[in-house]
Design a protein around this motif. Structure first.
Motif, short mmCIF file in Angstrom:
data_model
loop_
_atom_site.label_atom_id
_atom_site.label_comp_id
_atom_site.label_asym_id
_atom_site.label_seq_id
_atom_site.Cartn_x
_atom_site.Cartn_y
_atom_site.Cartn_z
N UNK A 36 -0.48 2.68 4.47
CA UNK A 36 -0.58 3.77 3.50
C UNK A 36 -1.89 3.66 2.71
N UNK B 127 -11.64 4.16 -12.19
CA UNK B 127 -10.95 4.73 -13.35
C UNK B 127 -11.83 4.66 -14.59
N UNK C 292 -14.47 7.34 -14.35
CA UNK C 292 -13.85 8.64 -14.63
C UNK C 292 -13.58 8.78 -16.12
N UNK D 24 -7.54 14.99 -11.05
CA UNK D 24 -6.71 13.79 -11.14
C UNK D 24 -6.14 13.35 -9.81
N UNK D 25 -5.83 14.29 -8.93
CA UNK D 25 -5.17 13.91 -7.68
C UNK D 25 -6.02 12.93 -6.85
N UNK E 171 -8.27 10.95 -7.89
CA UNK E 171 -8.38 9.73 -8.69
C UNK E 171 -7.13 8.86 -8.50
N UNK E 172 -5.96 9.50 -8.59
CA UNK E 172 -4.72 8.76 -8.41
C UNK E 172 -4.61 8.24 -6.98
N UNK F 232 -7.06 5.21 -6.34
CA UNK F 232 -6.68 3.96 -7.00
C UNK F 232 -5.44 3.38 -6.33
N UNK F 233 -4.51 4.26 -5.99
CA UNK F 233 -3.30 3.81 -5.30
C UNK F 233 -3.67 3.19 -3.95
N UNK G 158 -5.41 -0.17 -4.28
CA UNK G 158 -4.49 -1.20 -4.75
C UNK G 158 -3.62 -1.70 -3.60
N UNK G 159 -3.04 -0.77 -2.82
CA UNK G 159 -2.19 -1.20 -1.71
C UNK G 159 -3.00 -1.94 -0.66
N UNK H 184 -3.80 -5.38 -1.97
CA UNK H 184 -2.64 -6.26 -1.98
C UNK H 184 -2.32 -6.78 -0.60
N UNK I 270 3.81 -14.14 -4.10
CA UNK I 270 4.87 -14.18 -5.10
C UNK I 270 4.46 -13.49 -6.38
N UNK I 271 3.29 -13.93 -6.89
CA UNK I 271 2.86 -13.30 -8.13
C UNK I 271 2.29 -11.95 -7.75
N UNK I 272 2.91 -10.95 -8.12
CA UNK I 272 2.59 -9.57 -7.76
C UNK I 272 1.21 -9.42 -7.24
#
Lengths: 314, 278
Positions: free
Chosen positions: B16, B208, B211, B249-250, B252-253, B256-257, B260-261, B264, B276-278
């Motif tokens: 994703x 962010x 922006x 905004x769309x 931008x969101x 960032x999403x 992040x994924x 991670x 373990x730690x997020x």
């Protein structure tokens, strides 16, 4: 512990002093004359010279910085160039608005985020856990001013449930509370997700530990094990996260205050940047820096008190 | 590289994230070709339109096509993020290694400098800088560089310290290897992995921030499109039309999403201990 407190506090003070010095040097090393910036492009040389004298810019640099520190120790941050009021008075007048906003945002985030994380940890890998995980990450990644814009758009402009601007009437507590709802929601939302994930992770870790197993072996009810033994430990990391997160909180408070045209230190900085009111910009940046250093120091101290192992690291 | 990619797309969240990032990066790269209109061309008669087939996201108060502005805004966002993080990484690596490998006093001094810089709340520091030098994209980039150096510097320092105590480094030193050789050949390759993950997870924060500053009018100058300045337009038009806010905004969101994924799942792959730690 006492040694740690002394050392950590001293470090905090040193950092603040260095930060002040850095800020001061920045003003003077960056090309451009503050007096000229304040007065704008059409100022006459005489006016600029007069403003330089008023701000003490005509003195040699070492004298200036010494004077600045001496004034700072007396709690004097200079004068507002537009209204001619002391900067300290102005900044301290705006500070409570921002502090309340930040405090309530954290309370809101804790009230929703901690139970959410706890429930997710106890129902690990269920559909609820997955959805809450996805929602939490979305909350964390959405910048607070975007949340603020949507909150304003939906709840203030379209639905008209909440007021759009200001902080409410001074004497009217209910009015003030109503004005706080959307800003608190905007700043707190990211922290709801953050705390939920944090508590979930630490809850999962705590549940593996032997004292929890022992408590279960003693036949204590699951409820008691969770609320009395596990959760208490699992929410500890939130303390340090909030302390370190103060910088982010201040930054998002600034943007939120501007979106909702709320008084506060963020709006003060912004307005002073627009009106080129130099002393106020520096004074309020200074006060927020002190606030940030204070909160990281406090969170380190609380951590050291709770967990003696961390004391060695300084 | 392909092995990492395969692992990343195996997990739904990684896939994703990768898809979102690819979508935005490609659309920003191809903005010049894909964008149906010139992002700064005024067209007053068509101002403040709602989305239609001619204008997918509507138009702003000057009749500029929001979809084209959003596409071009992606270039600003990614450009700022990559430049700032790249420079901050380079400086952070040098300072962190100096702190980790140099004498103790230097280590203390650099750490203190890092702590001092980190004691400024970022947006407020940025505003103070803008007050001094005036708003521009360069100012934003400079502020981001200065405020992110400590993050990388600290990680590099910790890694350098832990690798330094290994025996193979001692052996090199005994054999008379120069410090630059040890740092460049042995320490650097060992810290690049974690740093890359850290950097990829920082991209959303930096985007962010850009922006946010452009939203305040402290970043890009008009008429350059940036997601932040589109949001600023939307803010002043909030009682007239919701579309500029949605348009700004769309992406931008989403980005960032996505980062992040992606970050991670990269992190889980390279260092499963951190899972373990997020």
């Amino acid at each position: 512990m006492l040694l740690y407190i002394v050392k950590r506090t001293a470090l905090g003070v040193v950092i603040v002093l260095l930060a002040v010095a850095l800020l001061f040097c920045m003003i003077h090393l960056i090309p451009g004359d503050p007096a000229r910036i304040i007065l704008g492009p059409r100022a006459t040389p005489e006016l600029i010279a007069a403003m330089s004298v008023r701000l003490g810019l005509d003195l040699p640099f070492p004298v200036q910085i010494a004077r600045f520190f001496a004034n700072l120790l007396r709690g004097d941050l200079g004068m507002d160039v537009i209204t001619n009021r002391p900067v300290v008075e102005i900044v301290l007048g705006q500070l409570p608005y921002t502090l309340w906003l930040i405090f309530l945002s954290i309370v809101f985030a804790g009230l929703i985020g901690i139970p959410l994380g706890c429930y997710s940890a106890l129902h690990r890998n269920t559909l609820f856990d997955r959805i809450s995980g996805f929602v939490s990450v979305s909350f964390i990644t959405t910048p607070s001013f975007v949340v603020a814009l949507y909150a304003l758009l939906i709840f203030a402009v379209a639905l008209k449930w909440f007021p759009a601007v200001g902080a409410g009437d001074k004497g009217d507590l209910l009015d003030q509370a109503v004005h706080l709802v959307l800003p608190v929601f905007s700043i707190g939302l990211a922290w709801v997700g953050y705390l939920a994930r944090l508590v979930r992770a630490s809850m999962l870790e705590v549940m593996q530990e032997s004292h929890i197993r022992t408590a279960r072996a003693f036949g204590l009810s699951e409820r008691r094990v969770i609320y009395h033994y596990a959760l208490k430990l699992a929410i500890l990391p939130t303390v340090s996260v909030i302390g370190v997160g103060m910088g982010f909180l201040l930054s998002s408070a600034l943007l939120t205050e501007i979106v909702f045209a709320r008084p506060g230190i963020g709006k003060l900085i912004y307005d002073s940047v627009i009106t080129r009111n130099y002393p106020v910009v520096m004074g309020s940046v200074l006060v927020s820096t002190i606030l940030f250093v204070f909160s990281t120091t406090m969170s380190d101290l609380i951590n050291a008190w709770l967990d003696p192992r961390t004391r060695k690291t300084l | 590289m392909i092995a990492i990619l395969r692992r990343v797309i195996k997990e739904p969240t990684g896939l994703f994230g990768l898809l979102l990032v690819t979508l935005i990066v490609v659309s920003a790269l191809l903005a010049g070709v894909v964008a149906p209109y010139d992002p700064i061309a005024l067209n007053i008669p068509d101002r403040l339109q709602s989305p239609s087939q001619a204008h997918l996201l509507g138009t702003d108060q000057l009749g500029r096509d929001l979809f084209s502005r959003v596409l071009h805004g992606g270039r600003v966002a990614l450009g700022v993020a990559l430049t700032a993080i790249g420079v901050a990484l380079a400086v952070g690596i040098v300072l962190g290694m100096l702190a980790g490998f140099g004498p103790r006093w230097l280590d203390k001094a650099i750490l203190l400098l890092f702590d001092t810089i980190r004691s400024f709340p970022t947006v407020m520091f940025a505003l103070a800088t803008v007050a001094l030098v005036g708003p521009s994209l360069q100012t934003v980039i400079a502020v981001i560089i200065v405020t992110t150096i400590p993050t990388y510097g600290r990680v590099v320092r910790t890694q350098t310290l832990s690798i330094k105590s290994n025996e193979f480094i001692k052996a090199e030193q005994v054999m008379g290897a120069k410090t630059t050789r040890i740092l460049g050949l042995h320490i650097l390759p060992n810290i690049v992995g974690p740093l890359m993950i850290l950097a990829s997870m920082d991209i959303p924060t930096v985007i962010a921030l850009e922006a946010g500053l452009s939203f305040l009018g402290m970043g890009v100058k008009p008429p350059t499109p940036s997601w932040g300045s589109i949001l600023n337009d939307g803010f002043s038009l909030i009682r007239v039309t919701p579309w500029p806010i949605i348009a700004g905004s769309v992406p931008l969101i989403l980005i960032t999403l996505g980062f992040t994924y992606l970050g991670e799942s990269l992190r889980d792959f390279i260092d499963p201990k951190l899972r373990k730690s997020f």
